[in-house]
Scaffold this motif. Sequence first.
Motif, PDB file in Angstrom:
ATOM      1  N   VAL A  59      74.050 -10.764  29.446  1.00 41.76           N
ATOM      2  CA  VAL A  59      73.592  -9.536  29.539  1.00 41.76           C
ATOM      3  C   VAL A  59      74.222  -8.838  30.876  1.00 41.76           C
ATOM      4  CG1 VAL A  59      71.860  -7.725  30.133  1.00 41.76           C
ATOM      5  CG2 VAL A  59      72.084  -9.259  28.080  1.00 41.76           C
ATOM      6  N   VAL A  60      73.945  -9.378  32.268  1.00 42.44           N
ATOM      7  CA  VAL A  60      74.912  -9.085  33.269  1.00 42.44           C
ATOM      8  C   VAL A  60      74.099 -10.732  34.510  1.00 42.44           C
ATOM      9  CG1 VAL A  60      71.988  -8.853  34.165  1.00 42.44           C
ATOM     10  CG2 VAL A  60      74.407  -8.106  35.436  1.00 42.44           C
ATOM     11  N   VAL A  61      75.623 -11.158  35.593  1.00 44.28           N
ATOM     12  CA  VAL A  61      75.308 -12.122  36.112  1.00 44.28           C
ATOM     13  C   VAL A  61      75.636 -11.598  37.799  1.00 44.28           C
ATOM     14  CG1 VAL A  61      77.739 -12.366  35.601  1.00 44.28           C
ATOM     15  CG2 VAL A  61      75.888 -14.361  36.298  1.00 44.28           C
ATOM     16  N   VAL A  62      74.765 -12.558  38.350  1.00 47.95           N
ATOM     17  CA  VAL A  62      75.035 -12.245  39.219  1.00 47.95           C
ATOM     18  C   VAL A  62      75.376 -13.224  40.244  1.00 47.95           C
ATOM     19  CG1 VAL A  62      73.886 -11.069  41.813  1.00 47.95           C
ATOM     20  CG2 VAL A  62      73.043 -10.444  40.189  1.00 47.95           C
ATOM     21  N   THR A  63      76.892 -13.403  41.094  1.00 53.47           N
ATOM     22  CA  THR A  63      77.102 -14.835  41.786  1.00 53.47           C
ATOM     23  C   THR A  63      77.534 -14.229  43.210  1.00 53.47           C
ATOM     24  OG1 THR A  63      79.153 -14.380  40.686  1.00 53.47           O
ATOM     25  CG2 THR A  63      77.966 -15.360  39.395  1.00 53.47           C
ATOM     26  N   SER A  64      77.869 -15.450  43.641  1.00 57.71           N
ATOM     27  CA  SER A  64      78.314 -14.934  45.074  1.00 57.71           C
ATOM     28  C   SER A  64      79.799 -13.841  44.799  1.00 57.71           C
ATOM     29  CB  SER A  64      78.508 -15.832  46.042  1.00 57.71           C
ATOM     30  OG  SER A  64      79.972 -16.763  45.541  1.00 57.71           O
ATOM     31  N   ALA A  65      80.188 -13.897  43.995  1.00 59.54           N
ATOM     32  CA  ALA A  65      81.358 -12.734  44.275  1.00 59.54           C
ATOM     33  C   ALA A  65      81.100 -11.709  43.400  1.00 59.54           C
ATOM     34  CB  ALA A  65      82.129 -13.300  42.977  1.00 59.54           C
ATOM     35  N   GLY A  66      79.934 -11.570  43.336  1.00 54.88           N
ATOM     36  CA  GLY A  66      79.183 -10.003  42.441  1.00 54.88           C
ATOM     37  C   GLY A  66      78.385 -10.010  41.471  1.00 54.88           C
ATOM     38  N   THR A  67      78.702  -8.972  41.238  1.00 53.31           N
ATOM     39  CA  THR A  67      77.525  -8.271  39.785  1.00 53.31           C
ATOM     40  C   THR A  67      77.953  -8.254  38.842  1.00 53.31           C
ATOM     41  OG1 THR A  67      75.217  -8.073  41.640  1.00 53.31           O
ATOM     42  CG2 THR A  67      75.661  -6.646  38.959  1.00 53.31           C
ATOM     43  N   ASN A  68      78.467  -9.043  37.221  1.00 51.72           N
ATOM     44  CA  ASN A  68      78.951  -8.341  36.395  1.00 51.72           C
ATOM     45  C   ASN A  68      78.206  -7.509  35.046  1.00 51.72           C
ATOM     46  OD1 ASN A  68      81.907  -8.572  36.941  1.00 51.72           O
ATOM     47  ND2 ASN A  68      80.941 -11.049  37.212  1.00 51.72           N
ATOM     48  N   TYR A  69      78.428  -6.953  34.429  1.00 52.04           N
ATOM     49  CA  TYR A  69      77.402  -6.905  33.206  1.00 52.04           C
ATOM     50  C   TYR A  69      78.138  -6.643  31.785  1.00 52.04           C
ATOM     51  CZ  TYR A  69      74.121  -4.383  36.419  1.00 52.04           C
ATOM     52  OH  TYR A  69      73.076  -4.029  37.593  1.00 52.04           O
ATOM     53  N   ALA A  70      77.795  -6.958  30.680  1.00 51.90           N
ATOM     54  CA  ALA A  70      78.484  -6.798  30.131  1.00 51.90           C
ATOM     55  C   ALA A  70      79.056  -4.730  29.380  1.00 51.90           C
ATOM     56  CB  ALA A  70      77.164  -6.786  29.011  1.00 51.90           C
ATOM     57  N   ASP A  71      79.858  -4.721  28.882  1.00 51.57           N
ATOM     58  CA  ASP A  71      80.082  -3.620  28.374  1.00 51.57           C
ATOM     59  C   ASP A  71      79.488  -2.853  27.505  1.00 51.57           C
ATOM     60  OD1 ASP A  71      84.005  -4.695  28.354  1.00 51.57           O
ATOM     61  OD2 ASP A  71      82.330  -3.732  29.910  1.00 51.57           O
ATOM     62  N   SER A  72      78.827  -3.596  26.847  1.00 53.93           N
ATOM     63  CA  SER A  72      77.902  -2.655  26.392  1.00 53.93           C
ATOM     64  C   SER A  72      76.125  -2.169  26.919  1.00 53.93           C
ATOM     65  CB  SER A  72      77.479  -4.057  25.159  1.00 53.93           C
ATOM     66  OG  SER A  72      76.781  -5.242  25.704  1.00 53.93           O
TER      67      SER A  72
END
Length: 115
Positions: free
Chosen positions: A48-61
């Motif tokens: 669904v969403v992941v937060v790493t040191s590189a940033g935050t990424n959400y699923a397109d949905s």
Amino acid sequence: QVQLVESGGGSVQPGGSLRLSCVASGDTMGISAMGWYRQAPGKERELVVVVTSAGTNYADSVKGRFTISRDNTKHTWYLQMNTLKPEDSAGYYCNALLHGNVDYWGQGTQVTVSS
């Protein structure tokens, strides 16, 4: 080790909102990434969403509808879910990556979106 406990799931009508919480305990300083995943019956677990040191990424949905946030003082992450759809119905699981190589999961919290 890390322990994760989710809460906040429930039943809601389409278009409604829910806020999930994930409380972490243990070696919280060692968490290098954190995310929410979900799994619907008969389907594979998906990001669904992941937060790493590189940033935050959400699923397109879920982009534009879900927002992740955290309260460092409470070692708690939140997933605010707005404009919920029936296809969002699933078990939602909190995940933490410890020291970059060990995955921990919570027990999950159920979200049901139905009229």
